[in-house]
Design an enzyme around this catalytic site. Structure first.
Site, mmCIF file in Angstrom:
data_model
loop_
_atom_site.group_PDB
_atom_site.id
_atom_site.type_symbol
_atom_site.label_atom_id
_atom_site.label_comp_id
_atom_site.label_asym_id
_atom_site.label_seq_id
_atom_site.Cartn_x
_atom_site.Cartn_y
_atom_site.Cartn_z
ATOM 1 N N HIS A 80 -17.110 27.245 101.527
ATOM 2 C CA HIS A 80 -16.208 26.374 102.277
ATOM 3 C C HIS A 80 -14.805 26.325 101.670
ATOM 4 O O HIS A 80 -13.950 25.563 102.109
ATOM 5 C CB HIS A 80 -16.822 24.967 102.317
ATOM 6 C CG HIS A 80 -16.248 24.056 103.341
ATOM 7 N ND1 HIS A 80 -15.653 22.850 103.028
ATOM 8 C CD2 HIS A 80 -16.158 24.164 104.690
ATOM 9 C CE1 HIS A 80 -15.242 22.249 104.122
ATOM 10 N NE2 HIS A 80 -15.528 23.021 105.143
ATOM 11 N N LYS B 47 -10.934 27.231 100.446
ATOM 12 C CA LYS B 47 -9.712 27.777 101.042
ATOM 13 C C LYS B 47 -8.754 28.080 99.887
ATOM 14 O O LYS B 47 -8.134 27.173 99.333
ATOM 15 C CB LYS B 47 -9.052 26.782 101.999
ATOM 16 C CG LYS B 47 -9.862 26.487 103.270
ATOM 17 C CD LYS B 47 -10.808 25.336 103.105
ATOM 18 C CE LYS B 47 -11.492 25.021 104.441
ATOM 19 N NZ LYS B 47 -12.612 24.077 104.296
ATOM 20 N N ASP C 51 0.040 37.126 93.128
ATOM 21 C CA ASP C 51 0.599 37.613 91.866
ATOM 22 C C ASP C 51 0.226 36.750 90.661
ATOM 23 O O ASP C 51 0.894 36.795 89.624
ATOM 24 C CB ASP C 51 2.129 37.726 91.961
ATOM 25 C CG ASP C 51 2.572 38.800 92.937
ATOM 26 O OD1 ASP C 51 1.750 39.673 93.269
ATOM 27 O OD2 ASP C 51 3.729 38.756 93.400
ATOM 28 N N HIS D 295 -8.663 16.277 109.581
ATOM 29 C CA HIS D 295 -9.506 17.236 108.868
ATOM 30 C C HIS D 295 -9.207 17.248 107.369
ATOM 31 O O HIS D 295 -9.803 18.014 106.617
ATOM 32 C CB HIS D 295 -9.303 18.638 109.464
ATOM 33 C CG HIS D 295 -10.330 19.633 109.052
ATOM 34 N ND1 HIS D 295 -10.056 20.672 108.189
ATOM 35 C CD2 HIS D 295 -11.641 19.756 109.365
ATOM 36 C CE1 HIS D 295 -11.150 21.400 108.001
ATOM 37 N NE2 HIS D 295 -12.128 20.863 108.691
ATOM 38 N N LYS E 296 -9.107 16.278 103.394
ATOM 39 C CA LYS E 296 -10.095 15.802 102.426
ATOM 40 C C LYS E 296 -9.317 15.263 101.224
ATOM 41 O O LYS E 296 -8.994 15.996 100.298
ATOM 42 C CB LYS E 296 -11.042 16.913 101.992
ATOM 43 C CG LYS E 296 -11.825 17.565 103.155
ATOM 44 C CD LYS E 296 -11.120 18.785 103.649
ATOM 45 C CE LYS E 296 -11.969 19.676 104.546
ATOM 46 N NZ LYS E 296 -12.601 19.073 105.675
ATOM 47 N N ASP F 177 -5.345 4.395 92.726
ATOM 48 C CA ASP F 177 -4.255 3.601 92.144
ATOM 49 C C ASP F 177 -2.869 4.218 92.354
ATOM 50 O O ASP F 177 -1.933 3.931 91.589
ATOM 51 C CB ASP F 177 -4.494 3.381 90.642
ATOM 52 C CG ASP F 177 -5.730 2.526 90.376
ATOM 53 O OD1 ASP F 177 -6.153 1.807 91.299
ATOM 54 O OD2 ASP F 177 -6.263 2.599 89.255
#
Length: 473
Positions: A215, A217, A222, A391, A393, A398
């Site tokens: 899952h 991404k 470089d 979508h 996450k 604080d």
């Protein structure tokens, strides 16, 4: 013939029941699986093998190359700049950093520049600009690659870069990118891009792999520029393709030494997908120079991890909070420790806000999420429902520490998926993401306990039923 099948079923059921008793870590969940095996003949055993096995304890499924991957980790930490420990002044940050370093190997690293990309359009603009400047290599992995304008733009950039001598490696999840056309994959391969699926769908192994998904991404360019977050390669992040509208997501561009940790994850994933051992030995860059003032810790976990580090990360951020906890997540189905941690925080007087989408791409996930709301609302936690399909996450503690990545608040991200988050110990970055979060809350509908209680009885029944299946989502 029926007798043979029955004998096989009985033996399989006893083996499955034995594994539940010996390796089950959650009594109520273990009892549930025992009931499934008893009252759902044949299919119950299959469901347990697919979705119920405690794979960290019961080694029915061992990822290939696990030993070499771990040896690569040890060598990486020994010789890389990332192996240097960073000393925090704050006890709170020191405890969190130690927890995550000891459970997933990656320490907090100072000297990074972090750019917040608050939607898909911003993310792609930054990604394409950085890709066009690549000189040596591009490493890219996403859960979803979908045909469309974004993928075509990626193809055209790769075409130019390959002609310039840039080496490109690309991996995708076989389930997440199931709709990616075969001819699109062939086009990339024809350019000279090294393209591989993670856990490909194959007869004979699918029963052991279908429940595991990469899952993550990740893009590394470089060696000193990296991207991670929640955005995939899909047009749904820039134009409406369904009633959900444009998907609303958060992504990060990281420049500096912490990219080496992100790169380490890609290298292991590519080796796992391709079986090309040369990538473990290839020297991609020298020591990465500092680019900014942000301290970043990459957090990763997967079904081959010793610990459910993504869950530990979220639980650590909740337990260390003193003033506020802000969470944005599209699949908010917390484990019992996380649920109780949030309730305890609210009862301590900590301001807890949770932002979720009003509509979901999964009906089962939508109803399962709603089943948790009553407990949260009763202790004063604020729940906001976004009209856009949120979508992102995100979890912010604080307004000082913030996590952005691929990990959802659900059993799948904690136990079944390969995930990666970036944890930023930087008040300025945390403030920027907090401002975006609070603006989204202002534009969203706040759910009250009274409204939630007044929902139809049939909805409550569906929610309860959906919650039973939340570990399978």
């Amino acid at each position: 013939m029926l007798t043979i099948f029955f004998i096989i079923y009985i033996i399989s059921a006893f083996i499955a029941a034995g594994s539940i008793i010996l390796y089950g870590c959650n009594p109520s969940r273990s009892l549930g699986w025992l009931l499934v095996i008893i009252f759902v003949p044949y299919a119950g055993v299959i469901f347990y093998v697919l979705f119920g096995v405690n794979r960290r304890e019961f080694k029915i499924y061992t990822l290939k190359h696990t030993l070499k991957r771990r040896l690569f980790d040890q060598n990486y930490l020994k010789h890389s700049a990332s192996g240097k420990k960073f000393s925090f002044k704050s006890t709170k940050e020191k405890k969190l950093e130690s927890l995550l370093r000891n459970s997933s190997n990656y320490p907090a690293i100072p000297g990074n520049k972090v750019t917040v990309l608050s939607n898909g359009a911003m993310a792609y603009k930054s990604i394409f600009e950085k890709l066009e400047k690549a000189k040596n290599f591009i490493h890219i992995e996403f859960y979803i690659f979908e045909d469309g304008d974004i993928l075509e733009r990626l193809y055209q950039i790769f075409k130019t870069k390959i002609a310039e001598g840039v080496k490109i490696r690309m991996i995708y999840d076989a389930i997440g990118s199931f709709d990616l056309k075969r001819k699109s994959i062939k086009r990339f391969k024809a350019l000279g891009v090294a393209v591989y699926p993670v856990l490909p769908i194959k007869f004979g192994t699918i029963i052991f792999t279908i429940n595991f998904r990469n899952h993550r991404k990740i893009i590394v360019i470089d060696g000193d520029v990296g991207f991670t977050g929640g955005v995939n390669i899909s047009d749904k992040y820039v134009r409406s393709q369904s009633e959900l509208g444009i998907w609303d997501d958060e992504h990060l561009c990281i420049e500096g030494p912490a990219v080496e940790s992100l790169h380490n994850i890609f290298i292991k994933d590519f080796y796992f997908a391709s079986n090309e051992e040369s990538i473990l030995d290839e020297k991609f860059h020298d020591i990465i120079s500092e680019k900014g003032d942000s301290t970043v810790q990459i957090v990763s976990s997967g079904p081959d991890s010793k610990h459910p580090t993504i869950m530990y990360q979220y639980l650590g951020l909740i337990n260390l909070a003193e003033k506020s906890i802000y969470i944005a997540n599209p699949y908010f189905m917390p484990s019992r420790p996380l649920l109780e941690g949030l309730k305890m925080a609210a009862l301590e007087g900590i301001n807890v806000k949770i932002l979720v989408p009003a509509k979901s791409d999964s009906k089962l996930a939508h109803y399962s999420m709603k089943s948790y709301f009553r407990e949260l609302l009763e202790v004063g936690i604020e729940i906001y429902r976004s009209s856009n399909f949120l979508h992102s996450k995100i979890i912010i503690t604080d307004i000082e520490i913030v996590s952005v990545g691929s990990g959802n608040f659900d059993h799948r991200s904690f136990e079944q998926n390969f995930e990666a988050n970036a944890l930023i110990y930087d008040k300025n970055v945390a403030k920027e993401i907090t401002d975006n979060f609070l603006k989204d809350c202002e534009k969203s509908n706040r759910l009250t306990l009274e409204v939630h209680k007044s929902r139809p009885f049939y909805s409550k029944v569906i929610e309860g039923f959906a919650r039973l299946f939340s570990p399978l989502l």
